[in-house]
Design an enzyme around this catalytic site. Structure first.
Site, PDB file in Angstrom:
ATOM      1  N   CYS A  87      17.609  28.600  60.783  1.00 44.26           N
ATOM      2  CA  CYS A  87      17.654  27.461  61.709  1.00 44.26           C
ATOM      3  C   CYS A  87      17.854  27.979  63.126  1.00 44.26           C
ATOM      4  CB  CYS A  87      18.777  26.494  61.330  1.00 44.26           C
ATOM      5  SG  CYS A  87      20.421  27.222  61.448  1.00 44.26           S
TER       6      CYS A  87
ATOM      7  N   CYS B  68      20.898  30.037  63.839  1.00 47.62           N
ATOM      8  CA  CYS B  68      20.795  31.462  63.490  1.00 47.62           C
ATOM      9  C   CYS B  68      20.250  32.265  64.662  1.00 47.62           C
ATOM     10  CB  CYS B  68      19.890  31.646  62.279  1.00 47.62           C
ATOM     11  SG  CYS B  68      20.470  30.844  60.781  1.00 47.62           S
TER      12      CYS B  68
ATOM     13  N   ASP C  85      37.623  49.923  39.505  1.00 47.70           N
ATOM     14  CA  ASP C  85      37.505  48.604  38.908  1.00 47.70           C
ATOM     15  C   ASP C  85      37.590  48.810  37.395  1.00 47.70           C
ATOM     16  OD1 ASP C  85      36.773  45.770  38.726  1.00 47.70           O
ATOM     17  OD2 ASP C  85      34.913  46.541  37.881  1.00 47.70           O
TER      18      ASP C  85
ATOM     19  N   CYS D 146      16.255  73.488  69.267  1.00 49.88           N
ATOM     20  CA  CYS D 146      14.923  72.876  69.110  1.00 49.88           C
ATOM     21  C   CYS D 146      15.038  71.516  68.436  1.00 49.88           C
ATOM     22  CB  CYS D 146      14.020  73.789  68.292  1.00 49.88           C
ATOM     23  SG  CYS D 146      13.734  75.424  69.004  1.00 49.88           S
TER      24      CYS D 146
ATOM     25  N   ASP E 182      31.071  48.553  39.731  1.00 52.33           N
ATOM     26  CA  ASP E 182      29.687  48.431  39.267  1.00 52.33           C
ATOM     27  C   ASP E 182      29.106  47.038  39.419  1.00 52.33           C
ATOM     28  OD1 ASP E 182      31.058  47.072  37.225  1.00 52.33           O
ATOM     29  OD2 ASP E 182      29.508  47.599  35.774  1.00 52.33           O
TER      30      ASP E 182
END
Length: 870
Positions: free
Chosen positions: A15, A18, A529, A86, A753
């Site tokens: 919109c 945004c 976790d 370089c 995960d």
């Protein structure tokens, strides 16, 4: 103030608000004078001062606002780079190109990783920028039949190795006689060889041999020196070599023509170029060997695939012709052409090339397979899910190459030193050359007590009858220029990083950058976790308990009563009987706990039928009719609500629940007959991983959304201290929990995960995703573990530790070499030809030390060098 206008395509705007958010985010940057964003066209235009703000910062501001600026990334091979200066020059040229967001140029791999806006730049613009900087981009469309599948960069590298070898052999053939001249002058005082050779005066004979070497071998150094000084305004390694060899050659010509008096150094001038060119040849070979593992990985890709049409006919096609959705037949011993899912057949698959795991993995219908892995025995029919550049193998190679371009922070030190090193070396050489010319007696008096004085350099005439003062000043200048080359310093970090990231890939550990590789070794806390990381993430049947007449476990495990009389229902049931009732009742449910009971019964060869009636009682369990009687499987409340007293099984229930299991009561015909329990079982290596981390002095913690009792039970099984458990943490609060841990001064590695782990992975010092997890988690992580194995966390830290140890070794050698050799050359203790040989040796030694690192195996519980126990 210079102004530049750039157009940016932006994705994710829904919109006008945004577009305004993006405009505000970009417009707030210092150096941005105007930012307009159009939601209708999904693009923005930004006017900015490139000296005040980079395009990369503008793109980062858009990303931080929650939107996606469109970019493309490309890898470009580059030839003619001779040192870190370089690569810095090429980086500046690329980043100064309109539309380039960021550029990383790696001297060790001779490649540039460039991220750019396709709305503002294209590949041709990038090639032009490299050429304008004085270097040669490898154009992929310029490959020949020798490109091994169109890889022009590999072809260019092979061509460079052959060119350096030809130059070395040419120079060596002409310089070999002069090597005897040099030895004769240094060790025998120049009194053995005749004044003429084949009628040609000795000096002119040296001139005739040295001049072709100076022209042919010296041409690349002169050309590159011109580009460095005139085009880019900075000196590089080629300038030092050109200065040193030219000084010796021009001085010798002047002596030969009688312009000045002194000795001739044609042999020195020629041998300098031969030694340096030999070093370049060995360096080019070493660079090729460092990247050999990745190329071999790509060469292992399948060439063809056998497609199975809908009517069952088979046809062989090139693997490039396979599309998503195609079905492929893979026979024993063949490679699986692309990533896919097994739709028919069963076999063991060797996935070692991708995961590093040597034990084949059993695959059946519904299992995912990785392209280029090897089917061991059965015939599989695989439906392609990812093809071409989207396959896991291609993504691994791409990740490793990107990691090699993102250098560790320690490289910044080397780059800063290299940037000022060459000018400082030239200034030092001029200073000491002039000092020896103006104050030879004073300096000779200070250093003539050194044991090497007079042996290597001969000493100036004022100090003992050696060479003239001017001649000695020239020797000092040439030696001081040649001995100090930033080449070894520039190779120290990227060469080791290149090998380290490749070792990681070979062991199923993908680092997203050299900076990540550096950070991992500093981790002092690992936060796991629970579900899917320490545990398998799948419920399994763990216990079946038959209850006796008193409600307690039957000592005999059940079975018929000895007298064969008509006893209560529970007296007629054994474990299989209880499990059959529970599984048959649960067979109509899709709940993970129910599926675990059914799968467990089938695994034990228990006959699971269909219930006569079925009712799901949300939150409590199931009610079903089996063999004409009512079966209840669920919690205490379900049984109470149906007139069955569960209290007699309370002791069994509490025991199982304290073990972190989900216990369910089983009632049959209105009587309590047993208890079944499911659990998310611990991965086999979880306890070993926690133990190994503890041995390294790393504290291990666990975060989970499960209840406190289950969390503590799992923690106890794997060896995590109770005080390090964070239970009942909501998904949206995991990142806050990790930040709170890091606010205590810890450097935390978060291992997870799932989708709900992604924010926590992003805020952690090092985010690590289990490769079997979701794409979102993997994208947010710094490290991806290709195997579903917690021990790979330990491997990742060990690889990081070993790589940083190798980098430090390289830097100590490179800096220590220069620290020791520059004073020797400045004090007149090195002949220029010896300085050139030592300089070439320093670069080759750094690369060789890095190549030795390829032997490192993270499963060996020691550092590669030193044998220190970890």
């Amino acid at each position: 103030m210079s102004q530049r206008r750039v157009r940016i395509d932006i994705r994710g705007m829904s919109c006008a608000n945004c577009s305004q958010s993006v405009a505000d985010a970009v417009g707030s940057l210092d150096g941005v004078s105007e930012a307009n964003v159009n939601f209708a066209t999904d693009e923005g235009t930004v006017e900015y001062d490139p000296e005040a703000v980079s395009l990369g910062a503008i793109y980062e501001a858009i990303e931080d606002a929650g939107y996606a600026p469109v970019t493309e990334s490309v890898t470009i091979g580059i030839t003619d780079m001779s040192c870190a200066n370089c690569s810095a020059t090429v980086t500046e040229a690329l980043e100064g190109t309109p539309g380039v967001v960021e550029a990383d140029v790696n001297f060790a791999t001779d490649e540039a990783q460039v991220r750019y806006s396709p709305a503002e730049a294209d590949l041709g613009d990038l090639h032009d920028a490299i050429e304008a900087a004085g270097y040669a981009p490898v154009r992929e469309d310029e490959g020949t039949d020798d490109t091994s599948g169109g890889d022009a960069r590999d072809a260019a590298r092979r061509a460079e190795i052959r060119r350096q070898l030809r130059l070395t052999l040419f120079g060596a053939a002409l310089s070999a006689p002069m090597l005897f001249f040099l030895v004769e002058k240094l060790l025998l005082g120049g009194s053995v060889l005749p004044e003429t050779i084949f009628g040609v005066e000795f000096g002119w004979a040296e001139f005739l041999l040295a001049t072709p070497v100076q022209v042919v071998l010296g041409r690349p150094f002169y050309r590159n020196s011109y580009k460095a000084l005139v085009k880019n305004g900075r000196a590089n390694m080629d300038v030092l070599i050109a200065l040193g060899s030219t000084t010796a050659y021009v001085y010798s010509v002047a002596v030969l023509l009688g312009v000045i008096a002194g000795g001739m150094y044609f042999d020195t001038a020629a041998l300098i170029l031969v030694f340096i060119t030999l070093g370049n040849y060995l360096e080019a070979r070493s660079k090729g060997q460092a990247g050999e593992a990745l190329r071999k990985l790509l060469e292992m890709e399948a060439d063809t695939a056998t497609l199975v049409d809908e009517d069952g006919t088979e046809r062989e096609v090139a693997v490039e012709a396979v599309e998503v959705g195609d079905r492929m037949k893979v026979r024993p011993g063949e490679q699986i052409p692309t990533d896919g899912v097994v739709v028919d057949g069963q076999s063991a698959v060797d996935e070692s090339m991708v995961t590093g795991e040597s034990v084949p993995v059993e695959k059946g219908e519904g299992d995912e397979v990785v392209g280029s892995t090897i089917n061991e025995n059965g015939v599989l029919v695989v439906e392609a899910t990812k093809v071409g550049k989207d396959t896991a193998l291609q993504q691994i190679v791409r990740t490793v190459k990107e990691a090699q371009s993102r250098q560790p922070d320690i490289q910044n030190l080397a780059d800063r030193i290299s940037a000022y090193f060459v000018p400082a070396v030239i200034a030092n050489a001029l200073l000491w050359g002039l000092a020896w010319y103006l104050f030879p007696g004073t300096l000779a008096g200070i250093v003539e007590w050194l044991p090497l004085w007079g042996l290597v350099a001969g000493g100036p005439g004022v100090a003992g009858g050696g060479v003239s003062v001017f001649e000695f000043a020239v020797i000092v200048f040439a030696s001081a220029v040649l001995i100090a080359c930033p080449c070894a310093l520039g190779l120290a970090t990227p060469a080791a990083t290149m090998v380290g990231t490749t070792i990681g890939a070979q062991n199923g550990v993908l680092f997203k950058g050299g900076d990540v590789l550096e950070r991992a070794r500093d981790v002092d806390t690992v936060v796991f976790d629970k579900t899917g990381t320490l545990t398998k993430g799948e419920m399994e049947l763990t216990d079946v308990v038959v209850l006796g007449s008193d409600g307690g476990p039957r000592a005999d495990g059940g079975g018929a009563a000895p007298d064969g009389g008509e006893l209560a229902a529970r007296a007629r049931l054994d474990e299989d009987g209880v499990l059959r009732l529970a599984a048959t009742a649960e067979s109509g449910s899709e709940h993970p706990l129910a599926r675990a009971i059914v799968d467990g019964a089938e695994a034990r060869d228990v006959d699971v039928g269909d219930p006569d009636a079925f009712e799901n009682v949300p939150g409590h369990g199931v009610r079903a009719t089996v063999d004409g009687s009512e079966v209840l499987v669920g919690n205490r409340k379900l049984l109470r609500d149906n007139g069955v007293d569960p209290s007699a099984a309370e002791g069994t229930m509490e025991r199982l629940e304290n073990e972190g299991k989900t216990a369910m009561l089983v009632a049959y015909g209105g009587e309590l007959v047993g208890v079944v329990a499911d659990a998310d079982t611990i991965k086999g290596s979880a306890a070993d991983a926690v133990s190994a981390l503890g041995e390294r002095g790393v504290e291990v913690m666990m975060i989970t959304g499960d209840n406190e009792r289950t969390a503590r039970a799992v923690a106890q099984q794997v060896g995590i201290a109770p005080e390090n458990v964070r239970a009942e943490v909501l998904p949206e609060d995991k990142s806050d929990a990790v930040e709170a841990i890091q606010n205590e001064g810890r450097k935390a590695m978060m291992v997870g995960d799932g989708v709900n782990d992604a924010p926590a992975l992003a805020v952690a010092y090092v985010g690590t995703a289990i490769g079997s997890g979701t794409d979102v988690a993997i994208e947010a992580a710094d490290v991806t573990l290709m195997r579903d194995d917690p021990l790979d966390v330990v491997r990742a830290i060990r690889i990081s530790d070993a790589t940083l140890a190798k980098i430090r070794q390289n830097l100590v050698w490179a800096l220590g070499y220069n620290t020791a050799m520059i004073p020797l050359a400045s004090l007149g203790l090195l002949q220029p030809v010896l300085a050139a040989g030592a300089m070439a040796f320093s670069s080759v030694s750094v690369l060789s030390n890095s190549l030795l690192f390829r032997r490192y195996t993270p499963d060996h519980d020691y550092e590669l060098l030193g044998g220190l126990r970890r």
